[in-house]
Design an enzyme around this catalytic site. Structure first.
Site, PDB file in Angstrom:
ATOM      1  N   GLU A 151       0.979  -1.379   0.013  1.00 49.66           N
ATOM      2  CA  GLU A 151      -0.026  -0.035   0.079  1.00 49.66           C
ATOM      3  C   GLU A 151       1.048   1.273  -0.065  1.00 49.66           C
ATOM      4  O   GLU A 151       2.006   1.284   0.484  1.00 49.66           O
ATOM      5  CB  GLU A 151      -0.957  -0.048   1.221  1.00 49.66           C
ATOM      6  CG  GLU A 151      -0.217  -0.053   2.671  1.00 49.66           C
ATOM      7  CD  GLU A 151       0.007   1.075   3.228  1.00 49.66           C
ATOM      8  OE1 GLU A 151      -0.146   2.224   2.705  1.00 49.66           O
ATOM      9  OE2 GLU A 151       0.894   0.986   3.871  1.00 49.66           O
ATOM     10  N   LEU A 153      -0.363   4.464   1.087  1.00 51.36           N
ATOM     11  CA  LEU A 153      -1.399   5.336   1.471  1.00 51.36           C
ATOM     12  C   LEU A 153      -0.870   6.317   2.380  1.00 51.36           C
ATOM     13  O   LEU A 153      -0.159   6.012   3.445  1.00 51.36           O
ATOM     14  CB  LEU A 153      -2.581   4.780   2.068  1.00 51.36           C
ATOM     15  CG  LEU A 153      -3.217   3.641   1.325  1.00 51.36           C
ATOM     16  CD1 LEU A 153      -4.528   2.911   2.265  1.00 51.36           C
ATOM     17  CD2 LEU A 153      -3.846   3.963   0.175  1.00 51.36           C
ATOM     18  N   LYS A 207       8.116  -1.306  -1.733  1.00 48.50           N
ATOM     19  CA  LYS A 207       7.519  -0.397  -0.548  1.00 48.50           C
ATOM     20  C   LYS A 207       8.776   0.246   0.297  1.00 48.50           C
ATOM     21  O   LYS A 207       8.545   1.443   0.680  1.00 48.50           O
ATOM     22  CB  LYS A 207       6.605  -1.275   0.183  1.00 48.50           C
ATOM     23  CG  LYS A 207       6.146  -0.845   1.425  1.00 48.50           C
ATOM     24  CD  LYS A 207       5.089   0.281   1.248  1.00 48.50           C
ATOM     25  CE  LYS A 207       4.705   0.895   2.634  1.00 48.50           C
ATOM     26  NZ  LYS A 207       3.751   1.825   2.607  1.00 48.50           N
ATOM     27  N   ASN A 211       9.530   4.252   0.782  1.00 51.45           N
ATOM     28  CA  ASN A 211       9.564   4.942   2.056  1.00 51.45           C
ATOM     29  C   ASN A 211      10.978   5.565   2.505  1.00 51.45           C
ATOM     30  O   ASN A 211      11.084   6.674   2.782  1.00 51.45           O
ATOM     31  CB  ASN A 211       9.216   4.178   3.155  1.00 51.45           C
ATOM     32  CG  ASN A 211       7.539   3.920   2.975  1.00 51.45           C
ATOM     33  OD1 ASN A 211       6.933   5.017   2.524  1.00 51.45           O
ATOM     34  ND2 ASN A 211       6.892   3.225   3.752  1.00 51.45           N
ATOM     35  N   HIS A 254      10.133  20.031   2.817  1.00 61.81           N
ATOM     36  CA  HIS A 254       9.498  20.772   3.503  1.00 61.81           C
ATOM     37  C   HIS A 254      10.160  20.850   4.830  1.00 61.81           C
ATOM     38  O   HIS A 254       9.960  19.642   5.567  1.00 61.81           O
ATOM     39  CB  HIS A 254       7.760  20.730   3.851  1.00 61.81           C
ATOM     40  CG  HIS A 254       7.026  20.929   2.331  1.00 61.81           C
ATOM     41  ND1 HIS A 254       7.059  22.136   1.872  1.00 61.81           N
ATOM     42  CD2 HIS A 254       6.450  19.997   1.738  1.00 61.81           C
ATOM     43  CE1 HIS A 254       6.553  21.910   0.538  1.00 61.81           C
ATOM     44  NE2 HIS A 254       5.789  20.556   0.734  1.00 61.81           N
ATOM     45  N   GLY A 256      11.257  20.635   8.685  1.00 59.90           N
ATOM     46  CA  GLY A 256      10.336  20.423   9.869  1.00 59.90           C
ATOM     47  C   GLY A 256      11.199  19.957  11.110  1.00 59.90           C
ATOM     48  O   GLY A 256      12.530  19.691  10.879  1.00 59.90           O
ATOM     49  N   CYS A 263       4.870   4.552   9.375  1.00 57.44           N
ATOM     50  CA  CYS A 263       5.509   3.820   8.227  1.00 57.44           C
ATOM     51  C   CYS A 263       7.146   4.299   8.319  1.00 57.44           C
ATOM     52  O   CYS A 263       7.815   3.319   8.575  1.00 57.44           O
ATOM     53  CB  CYS A 263       4.875   4.225   6.834  1.00 57.44           C
ATOM     54  SG  CYS A 263       3.384   3.703   6.580  1.00 57.44           S
ATOM     55  N   LYS A 326       1.605  14.296  11.809  1.00 55.86           N
ATOM     56  CA  LYS A 326       1.115  15.090  10.710  1.00 55.86           C
ATOM     57  C   LYS A 326      -0.408  15.482  10.888  1.00 55.86           C
ATOM     58  O   LYS A 326      -0.972  14.984  11.767  1.00 55.86           O
ATOM     59  CB  LYS A 326       1.327  14.150   9.439  1.00 55.86           C
ATOM     60  CG  LYS A 326       0.470  13.162   9.329  1.00 55.86           C
ATOM     61  CD  LYS A 326       0.739  12.361   8.019  1.00 55.86           C
ATOM     62  CE  LYS A 326       0.260  13.300   6.837  1.00 55.86           C
ATOM     63  NZ  LYS A 326       0.195  12.397   5.473  1.00 55.86           N
TER      64      LYS A 326
END
Length: 436
Positions: A151, A153, A207, A211, A254, A256, A263, A326
């Site tokens: 996935e 997502l 996957k 990530n 971005h 931060g 994940c 988040k």
């Protein structure tokens, strides 16, 4: 087609609801009776925008059901998805595959019709081989194939990501399994979603590689932000400048307080362990993990500096706005706010906090933090206000009201959502990330 989704957590529930919305008959299965009872009552175990409505409409249409009975749930299913958790294994960082293998064993013992068993869970390379072995030993007389279908997502945008994906990855060398998976995802062909068929092992690695690469981008721009602060550059300009290069792209650039969530932390760690097992070290990912862990505590020190240093900070109060890793989720897993709050507590700083959705999960992790029922309530009496998570509710705070409520006009913006000139014009001592 009837689809069985074993595991009704974040991935399983979102995937199951979306498959049902495509017109499939979907049964979501979970061992937790309380979770299944809640789902039957329309109560979601997670916060995800639009999910409750999507589940309710498909339950009403009779396409989506919930059960704890795995044998009944998989009966007649042409595709059986394994979507259980694979958390980091305590002690060594490897992905804990015990839930995946337990489900494979139970499926094998009760499968009565040909079916494709699909690992939706994020699993290390070679997991599908072991699932196949377990199934074959448990039930040698039934036709089955094992496929990988990772996935992709994003929490807070999961339904859109599922229905309008960048790509669908399916790992299988079996032609029959390819046909079944094509039928499963046929509704998405109308949106021209690209489907990539690979070997099962390649799919499993895709996957983790995806990530890890995104974690690299986040960590890279955070390090550039630190450099910007030293040399007087603006990290947002740097991000735009490099993001306009089509080879690099603007997403995940971005600056931060570091990445968190369900994940990136566990998947980067699991990839490192897999690389070690196969004697193919991934030094870049190893550095990313170390830098990201250190950054979260460094953000706590940044707040302390804004308070005037360690001696001046003791006994003061800080308001944290946003606790989840988040916005648009209630997920607190590896959220930067945890390390920031701990660093402040260690320095003798009192912490108040507000988050639109995450306080229920945050409270047990932050016993020393006082949770408030609104942003302004958290700000009242604070010596500094810290924006940790960029919820929309924090993007247009009434700065005049903030200044009246706070004890001191100190704003630490760890997400760079405010304009420094405008905030300073309001009389605030303003600190952000990677901006002069």
């Amino acid at each position: 087609m009837k689809i069985a989704m074993v595991g009704s957590g974040y991935v399983g529930l979102v995937s199951g609801a979306c498959f049902a919305d495509f017109g499939h008959e979907v049964v979501c299965i979970d061992k937790d009776p309380a979770k299944i009872d809640s789902l039957k009552a329309g109560i979601m175990p997670i916060y995800e925008p639009g999910l409750a409505e999507l589940v309710a409409s498909n339950v009403k249409a009779g396409r989506l059901t919930f059960t704890t009975d795995l044998p009944a749930g998989i009966d007649g299913a042409g595709a059986i998805f394994i979507a259980v958790g694979t958390p980091s294994r305590r002690g060594d960082g490897h992905a804990d595959l015990s839930y995946v293998y337990a489900v494979a064993q139970e499926i094998g013992e009760h499968l009565q019709q040909p079916a494709v068993i699909v690992t939706k869970s994020t699993v290390p390379v070679g997991t599908g081989d072991e699932v196949e072995r377990i199934l074959a030993e448990a039930n040698p007389g039934v036709k089955f194939a094992v496929a990988s279908n990772p996935e992709f997502l994003r929490e807070g945008a999961a339904i859109t990501d599922f229905k309008r994906p960048d790509r669908i990855v399916v790992g299988t060398e079996d032609e029959w399994a390819r046909g079944v998976m094509n039928e499963v995802y046929r509704p998405l062909f109308l949106n021209k979603a690209p489907i990539l068929f690979t070997s099962r092992r390649s799919s499993e690695l895709i996957k983790y590689a995806a990530n890890a690469f995104l974690a690299v981008k986040i960590t890279f721009i955070n390090e550039m932000a630190d450099l910007c602060e030293k040399v007087g550059a603006d990290v947002q300009d740097v991000s735009r400048g490099i993001g306009m290069d089509g080879r690099i792209g603007s997403k995940f650039l971005h600056a931060g307080p570091g990445y968190g969530g369900s994940c990136f932390p566990k998947d980067t760690l699991a990839l490192l362990k897999t690389a070690e097992d196969y004697e193919a070290p991934t030094r870049i990912v190893e550095a990313v993990v170390k830098v990201n862990d250190a950054r979260k505590r460094a953000m706590g020190r940044k707040v302390i500096e804004a308070l005037g240093g360690m001696d001046a900070a003791r006994g003061k109060q800080v308001a944290l706005l946003g606790l989840t890793f988040k916005p648009n989720t209630d997920d607190m897993r590896d959220a930067p706010s945890i390390a920031i709050a701990q660093a402040l507590d260690d320095a003798g700083v009192k912490v108040t906090a507000y988050d639109p959705e995450g306080m229920g999960h945050a409270a047990p992790l932050m016993a020393h933090v006082t949770m408030r029922d609104s942003a302004y309530s958290a700000i009242e009496g604070a010596d500094a206000v810290v924006i940790v998570t960029e919820w929309d509710a924090f993007r247009a705070l009434d700065l005049d009201r903030v200044k009246r409520l706070a004890k001191a006009p100190v704003l630490v913006d760890l997400r760079n959502i405010y304009d420094p000139v405008e905030v300073r014009a309001k009389g605030f001592h303003y600190t952000s990330i990677g901006r002069p």
